[in-house]
Design a protein around this motif. Structure first.
Motif, PDB file in Angstrom:
ATOM      1  N   GLN A 416       0.822  -1.011   0.070  1.00  0.00           N
ATOM      2  CA  GLN A 416      -0.072   0.063   0.076  1.00  0.00           C
ATOM      3  C   GLN A 416       0.887   1.286   0.223  1.00  0.00           C
ATOM      4  O   GLN A 416       0.709   2.310  -0.645  1.00  0.00           O
ATOM      5  N   ARG A 417       1.880   1.162   0.786  1.00  0.00           N
ATOM      6  CA  ARG A 417       2.816   2.550   0.855  1.00  0.00           C
ATOM      7  C   ARG A 417       3.472   2.647  -0.612  1.00  0.00           C
ATOM      8  O   ARG A 417       3.528   3.806  -0.775  1.00  0.00           O
ATOM      9  N   ALA A 418       4.034   1.422  -1.330  1.00  0.00           N
ATOM     10  CA  ALA A 418       4.707   1.610  -2.261  1.00  0.00           C
ATOM     11  C   ALA A 418       3.717   2.126  -3.577  1.00  0.00           C
ATOM     12  O   ALA A 418       3.640   3.033  -4.327  1.00  0.00           O
ATOM     13  N   ARG A 419       2.433   1.631  -3.340  1.00  0.00           N
ATOM     14  CA  ARG A 419       1.393   2.069  -4.136  1.00  0.00           C
ATOM     15  C   ARG A 419       1.069   3.643  -3.986  1.00  0.00           C
ATOM     16  O   ARG A 419       0.982   4.455  -5.072  1.00  0.00           O
ATOM     17  N   GLN A 420       1.139   4.234  -2.907  1.00  0.00           N
ATOM     18  CA  GLN A 420       0.748   5.383  -2.606  1.00  0.00           C
ATOM     19  C   GLN A 420       1.890   6.405  -3.172  1.00  0.00           C
ATOM     20  O   GLN A 420       1.709   7.349  -3.543  1.00  0.00           O
ATOM     21  N   LYS A 421       3.335   5.666  -2.891  1.00  0.00           N
ATOM     22  CA  LYS A 421       4.524   6.555  -3.374  1.00  0.00           C
ATOM     23  C   LYS A 421       4.447   6.561  -5.016  1.00  0.00           C
ATOM     24  O   LYS A 421       4.636   7.796  -5.454  1.00  0.00           O
ATOM     25  N   ARG A 422       3.899   5.562  -5.606  1.00  0.00           N
ATOM     26  CA  ARG A 422       3.951   5.532  -7.120  1.00  0.00           C
ATOM     27  C   ARG A 422       2.888   6.746  -7.460  1.00  0.00           C
ATOM     28  O   ARG A 422       3.021   7.360  -8.258  1.00  0.00           O
ATOM     29  N   PHE A 423       1.657   6.561  -6.784  1.00  0.00           N
ATOM     30  CA  PHE A 423       0.813   7.788  -7.167  1.00  0.00           C
ATOM     31  C   PHE A 423       1.262   9.026  -6.912  1.00  0.00           C
ATOM     32  O   PHE A 423       0.924   9.969  -7.646  1.00  0.00           O
ATOM     33  N   GLN A 424       2.032   9.244  -6.084  1.00  0.00           N
ATOM     34  CA  GLN A 424       2.408  10.530  -5.385  1.00  0.00           C
ATOM     35  C   GLN A 424       3.552  10.985  -6.794  1.00  0.00           C
ATOM     36  O   GLN A 424       3.584  12.156  -7.195  1.00  0.00           O
ATOM     37  N   GLU A 425       4.401  10.046  -7.123  1.00  0.00           N
ATOM     38  CA  GLU A 425       5.581  10.184  -8.001  1.00  0.00           C
ATOM     39  C   GLU A 425       4.822  10.580  -9.440  1.00  0.00           C
ATOM     40  O   GLU A 425       5.057  11.529 -10.353  1.00  0.00           O
ATOM     41  N   GLU A 426       3.763  10.050  -9.914  1.00  0.00           N
ATOM     42  CA  GLU A 426       2.803  10.197 -11.076  1.00  0.00           C
ATOM     43  C   GLU A 426       2.384  11.644 -10.962  1.00  0.00           C
ATOM     44  O   GLU A 426       2.366  12.376 -12.077  1.00  0.00           O
ATOM     45  N   ALA A 427       1.685  12.010  -9.818  1.00  0.00           N
ATOM     46  CA  ALA A 427       1.088  13.166  -9.804  1.00  0.00           C
ATOM     47  C   ALA A 427       2.259  14.338  -9.710  1.00  0.00           C
ATOM     48  O   ALA A 427       2.188  15.321 -10.616  1.00  0.00           O
ATOM     49  N   GLN A 428       3.291  13.967  -9.253  1.00  0.00           N
ATOM     50  CA  GLN A 428       4.122  15.011  -9.449  1.00  0.00           C
ATOM     51  C   GLN A 428       5.053  15.245 -10.779  1.00  0.00           C
ATOM     52  O   GLN A 428       5.089  16.213 -11.174  1.00  0.00           O
ATOM     53  N   ARG A 429       5.096  14.061 -11.493  1.00  0.00           N
ATOM     54  CA  ARG A 429       5.406  14.172 -12.791  1.00  0.00           C
ATOM     55  C   ARG A 429       4.560  14.731 -13.554  1.00  0.00           C
ATOM     56  O   ARG A 429       4.953  15.721 -14.612  1.00  0.00           O
ATOM     57  N   GLU A 430       3.122  14.921 -13.278  1.00  0.00           N
ATOM     58  CA  GLU A 430       2.154  15.294 -14.285  1.00  0.00           C
ATOM     59  C   GLU A 430       2.277  16.821 -13.808  1.00  0.00           C
ATOM     60  O   GLU A 430       2.260  17.813 -14.882  1.00  0.00           O
ATOM     61  N   ARG A 431       2.675  17.434 -12.551  1.00  0.00           N
ATOM     62  CA  ARG A 431       2.788  18.743 -12.336  1.00  0.00           C
ATOM     63  C   ARG A 431       3.846  19.105 -13.050  1.00  0.00           C
ATOM     64  O   ARG A 431       4.004  20.513 -13.776  1.00  0.00           O
ATOM     65  N   GLU A 432       5.055  18.396 -13.045  1.00  0.00           N
ATOM     66  CA  GLU A 432       6.268  19.088 -13.533  1.00  0.00           C
ATOM     67  C   GLU A 432       5.954  19.191 -15.187  1.00  0.00           C
ATOM     68  O   GLU A 432       6.502  20.109 -15.754  1.00  0.00           O
ATOM     69  N   ASN A 433       5.424  18.197 -15.736  1.00  0.00           N
ATOM     70  CA  ASN A 433       5.056  18.435 -17.305  1.00  0.00           C
ATOM     71  C   ASN A 433       4.239  19.576 -17.591  1.00  0.00           C
ATOM     72  O   ASN A 433       4.676  20.031 -18.476  1.00  0.00           O
ATOM     73  N   GLN A 434       3.088  19.718 -16.534  1.00  0.00           N
ATOM     74  CA  GLN A 434       2.387  21.188 -16.860  1.00  0.00           C
ATOM     75  C   GLN A 434       3.127  22.178 -16.791  1.00  0.00           C
ATOM     76  O   GLN A 434       2.918  23.336 -17.654  1.00  0.00           O
ATOM     77  N   LEU A 435       4.085  22.235 -15.729  1.00  0.00           N
ATOM     78  CA  LEU A 435       4.945  23.529 -15.521  1.00  0.00           C
ATOM     79  C   LEU A 435       5.676  23.494 -16.716  1.00  0.00           C
ATOM     80  O   LEU A 435       6.060  24.733 -17.166  1.00  0.00           O
ATOM     81  N   ASP A 436       6.283  22.440 -17.299  1.00  0.00           N
ATOM     82  CA  ASP A 436       7.291  22.483 -18.425  1.00  0.00           C
ATOM     83  C   ASP A 436       6.645  22.940 -19.488  1.00  0.00           C
ATOM     84  O   ASP A 436       7.038  24.034 -20.355  1.00  0.00           O
ATOM     85  N   GLU A 437       5.286  22.611 -19.810  1.00  0.00           N
ATOM     86  CA  GLU A 437       4.556  23.103 -20.964  1.00  0.00           C
ATOM     87  C   GLU A 437       4.187  24.617 -20.993  1.00  0.00           C
ATOM     88  O   GLU A 437       3.981  25.232 -21.814  1.00  0.00           O
ATOM     89  N   GLU A 438       3.760  24.968 -19.621  1.00  0.00           N
ATOM     90  CA  GLU A 438       3.537  26.447 -19.401  1.00  0.00           C
ATOM     91  C   GLU A 438       4.794  27.307 -19.776  1.00  0.00           C
ATOM     92  O   GLU A 438       4.590  28.282 -20.487  1.00  0.00           O
ATOM     93  N   LYS A 439       5.972  26.710 -19.475  1.00  0.00           N
ATOM     94  CA  LYS A 439       7.271  27.434 -19.687  1.00  0.00           C
ATOM     95  C   LYS A 439       7.462  27.303 -21.191  1.00  0.00           C
ATOM     96  O   LYS A 439       7.758  28.575 -21.832  1.00  0.00           O
ATOM     97  N   ARG A 440       7.177  26.516 -21.998  1.00  0.00           N
ATOM     98  CA  ARG A 440       7.430  26.333 -23.513  1.00  0.00           C
ATOM     99  C   ARG A 440       6.255  27.343 -24.073  1.00  0.00           C
ATOM    100  O   ARG A 440       6.753  27.807 -25.164  1.00  0.00           O
ATOM    101  N   LEU A 441       5.302  27.168 -23.830  1.00  0.00           N
ATOM    102  CA  LEU A 441       3.996  28.057 -24.254  1.00  0.00           C
ATOM    103  C   LEU A 441       4.438  29.635 -24.057  1.00  0.00           C
ATOM    104  O   LEU A 441       4.144  30.534 -24.934  1.00  0.00           O
ATOM    105  N   GLU A 442       5.163  29.726 -23.072  1.00  0.00           N
ATOM    106  CA  GLU A 442       5.320  31.359 -22.435  1.00  0.00           C
ATOM    107  C   GLU A 442       6.566  32.001 -23.504  1.00  0.00           C
ATOM    108  O   GLU A 442       6.389  32.986 -24.010  1.00  0.00           O
TER     109      GLU A 442
END
Length: 722
Positions: A416-442
């Protein structure tokens, strides 16, 4: 059209008198046998032998001539291919020749062991004496023929067409057969073998060359390109080009005329089934049927749910009744009371009660509390009821179950802890990709520049680490500047520490008594050596992963970006989707192959044979001719006969005339005619001559063979003039 074999056994052999000769045309491709005076041979088959092995019994059989594919599917033909008795145009494998003669005489109707008829058999021009003697020995000793005569197939064809007025008594016979091609001068109806010319090129080489070209062009259809089929394609579609290089340029430029000359051979093709669009009535009928089936499934599910609810309510009432009865029992009598119920404690009954209650609420589709912590604790209590019970209250079997439940609970919590950590990493990766895309569009240009800089910096870092790992860290205190480094210089700090611990343990062990392991501190050495704390080894994997991500990102944004191959290879390659095969994929197109393959008759160097072609052979034969003079040359070139199976190509006469005209003096009369039947005229000419009264005077008798042997055949020469 391809030649057709005739292997039906004859039944009228005994009706012919023993004085009637048997005529055999022993060609490199086909074996023909018949009676003298007839217009066509009785038996025709391929002049080959095959000895396959039966797949089940392992017995080896002998197959002569054309094989039946339906019969040979029971035999293993991979180790025994078709074999011929010929080397070029000379018979040298008389063991195979005996199989062929056995089959030929059997199909001809010979019943006994001996053949009591004279035999006229064809041979090649200037046949070696050893081959002729072996053939005579085979016919006399094995078959008991009374007499035998040997003649040249091209000479029989020329004399046969001469009697029919196709050619003159003086001329040239250009014979292109299966294995070789010959040019033989004729003077007053007799061949002049001293001036003949031979080239080891024939129909076999044309077929083999066409098979090679088609196999290279269509490698996925090699199984269908059998020798027999390629030979049929050669005879149906090949032609001789008037000017080879002009014809090649025509196909190279892809003109309309080249497209018209390209022929197509359609292989068997079954198109995939086409899905027809359903009608509206069919769609409505299927929808109604689907709705009816769905309604039936819903009713079945509702009935099953009602039965489940009833069962759970009964079980819940039973647990409530058990708890009320348990409250009335004294604490000392609780184990005896529970022994008959299957439960071990009150907590287990309460856990079962909570589980049944929750299942009943779910079955009734009532809303369940959404408190995750409470659900988790309830689920844990339901799954692992023995964890919170003291050990002194449990039996030995329950203690084993308790240990197992503790292990399962710990493992489930870790997952369960590993699954939660994986979900957190995926969420963090999505946030980073979103910020990265915002920088590219800017600011796209600045973003791309920063991406290139980061890729370059990371690439240098990875390459530097690889160099250090290979050549050491550069701190060579011994002054060794030759580039050679030891193992110690290639190790990092953690690896050096492990090496020191191993060396220390080995050194201490050699001092007197070995007391290693007596103290608990000694075993800490293994923990230090096996400890996976090599942080320096984790960096490269993370850097290479990030480098691969940057490379993929740059490939998406910058079309001019070319990554290094060593990092691209690790990325997954997307395979192309297979397409459906169409009718065009099962077509064999014959374009330039139609004239390129028979061109080897005039240019044998195309297949690596360093000899002259048919047109130059005529010039060589004319130069060898003894009675030289302009009158004789004009007499020979004014009557050139084409015979043999390889002279059937369209355009052969025109191309040969153009080639001879370039070799002869200007104004030399050249007349080239084709035999009435280039394939069968050799046998027909031999049959006509064997039926004449002069034939028996030119035979070699068995009595002469027994008396003088090989010497009698040394000076033997057949006379064709009647």
């Amino acid at each position: 059209m391809p030649f057709i074999s005739k292997i039906q056994r004859q039944t009228d052999y005994s009706l012919f008198p023993s004085s009637c000769p048997i005529v055999i045309d022993n060609g490199g491709s086909y074996f023909r046998i018949g009676w003298a005076g007839e217009s066509d041979p009785r038996v025709i088959f391929r002049n080959i032998v095959q000895r396959p092995r039966h797949k089940s019994t392992g017995e080896t059989v002998t197959v002569v001539g054309d094989h039946d594919t339906a019969l040979l599917k029971y035999f293993d033909c991979t180790r025994s291919g078709p074999r011929s008795a010929f080397d070029s145009n000379v018979v040298y494998q008389f063991e195979i020749m005996e199989y062929i003669l056995d089959f030929g005489f059997d199909r001809f109707g010979v019943n006994g062991l001996e053949v009591d008829h004279p035999v006229l058999i064809t041979e090649c021009p200037c046949n070696p004496l050893q081959s002729r003697f072996k053939m005579a020995e085979l016919l006399f000793e094995s078959y008991g023929v009374p007499s035998v005569a040997f003649g040249v197939d091209a000479a029989f064809s020329y004399t046969y067409n001469q009697r029919l007025g196709v050619c003159n008594k003086d001329g040239l016979a250009v014979s292109s057969g299966f294995n070789t091609s010959h040019v033989i001068p004729f003077v007053d109806g007799e061949p002049v073998y001293e001036s003949c010319c031979r080239t080891n090129i024939g129909g076999y080489h044309v077929t083999d060359y066409l098979k090679q070209l088609l196999s290279l062009k269509y490698p996925h259809h090699m199984a269908r390109l059998t020798w027999e089929k390629v030979e049929d394609l050669k005879m149906e579609h090949c032609y001789i080009a008037p000017d080879y290089f002009s014809e090649v340029r025509l196909f190279q430029n892809g003109t309309k005329e080249a497209e018209e000359k390209t022929t197509c051979w359609q292989l068997p093709y079954t198109p995939p089934p086409v899905e027809e669009q359903p009608l509206e009535d069919d769609i409505a009928r299927k929808a109604a049927l689907k709705e009816k089936q769905g309604q039936r499934l819903r009713e079945m599910a509702e009935t099953k749910r009602a039965l489940r609810i009833t069962e759970l309510e009964n079980e819940l009432r039973g647990l409530d009744f058990l708890l009320r009865q348990l409250e009335k029992v004294e604490e000392m009598d609780v184990p005896a009371f529970l022994s008959d119920t299957g439960y071990f404690s009150k907590q287990e009954i309460e856990s079962s009660l909570a589980k049944v209650t929750q299942s009943l609420r779910k079955a009734k589709r009532e809303q369940v509390e959404s408190d995750e912590k409470a659900d988790a604790s309830t689920a844990a209590a339901e799954k692992y009821p023995l964890i919170d019970i003291p050990d002194n209250m449990l039996t030995p079997e329950q203690l084993k179950d308790k240990k197992r439940q503790i292990f399962l609970k710990t493992t489930a919590e870790g997952r369960q802890r590993a699954r939660q950590k994986r979900f957190q990493e995926e969420a963090q990766r999505e946030r980073e990709n979103q910020l990265d895309e915002e920088k590219r569009l800017e600011n796209p240009e600045l973003y791309l520049e920063q991406l290139h800089a980061k890729y370059k910096e990371l690439m240098e870092k990875v390459e530097q680490r690889k160099r250090l790992k290979t050549n050491g860290n550069g701190n060579n205190s011994n002054g060794n500047h030759s580039g050679a480094v030891g193992r110690g210089e290639r190790l990092n700090a953690v690896q050096k520490e492990r090496m020191r611990l191993l060396t220390t343990a080995a050194f201490d062990r050699g001092k007197g008594e070995d007391t290693f392991g007596a103290k608990d501190e000694d075993w800490e050495l293994y923990k230090l050596m096996s400890k996976d704390n090599d942080d320096e080894d984790e960096g490269p994997y993370e850097d290479e992963t990030e480098l691969s991500r940057l490379s993929s990102r740059l490939q998406e944004l910058d079309p001019t970006f070319v990554p290094k191959l060593e990092f691209v290879a690790s990325q997954p390659v997307e395979l192309p989707k297979p397409r459906l095969l169409t009718k065009e994929d099962f077509q064999i197109l014959l374009g330039v192959e139609r004239f390129r393959c028979p061109e080897i008759l005039f240019r044998p160097n195309l297949v690596g044979i360093d000899q002259v072609g048919l047109d130059e052979m005529v010039g060589v034969s004319m130069r060898r001719f003894t009675p030289k003079g302009q009158g004789f040359e004009e007499m020979l070139t004014s009557s050139i006969l084409l015979t043999g199976g390889s002279c059937l190509y369209p355009g052969m006469s025109e191309r040969l005339e153009a080639g001879i005209r370039m070799l002869m003096p200007s104004g030399t009369p050249i007349k080239i005619v084709r035999a009435l039947d280039p394939v069968m005229d050799a046998w027909r000419g031999a049959s006509t001559f064997a039926a004449s009264l002069h034939f028996h005077a030119q035979t070699f008798n068995k009595s002469d063979y027994e008396e003088i042997g090989e010497a009698g055949l040394r000076g033997y020469r057949f006379r064709y003039r009647v």
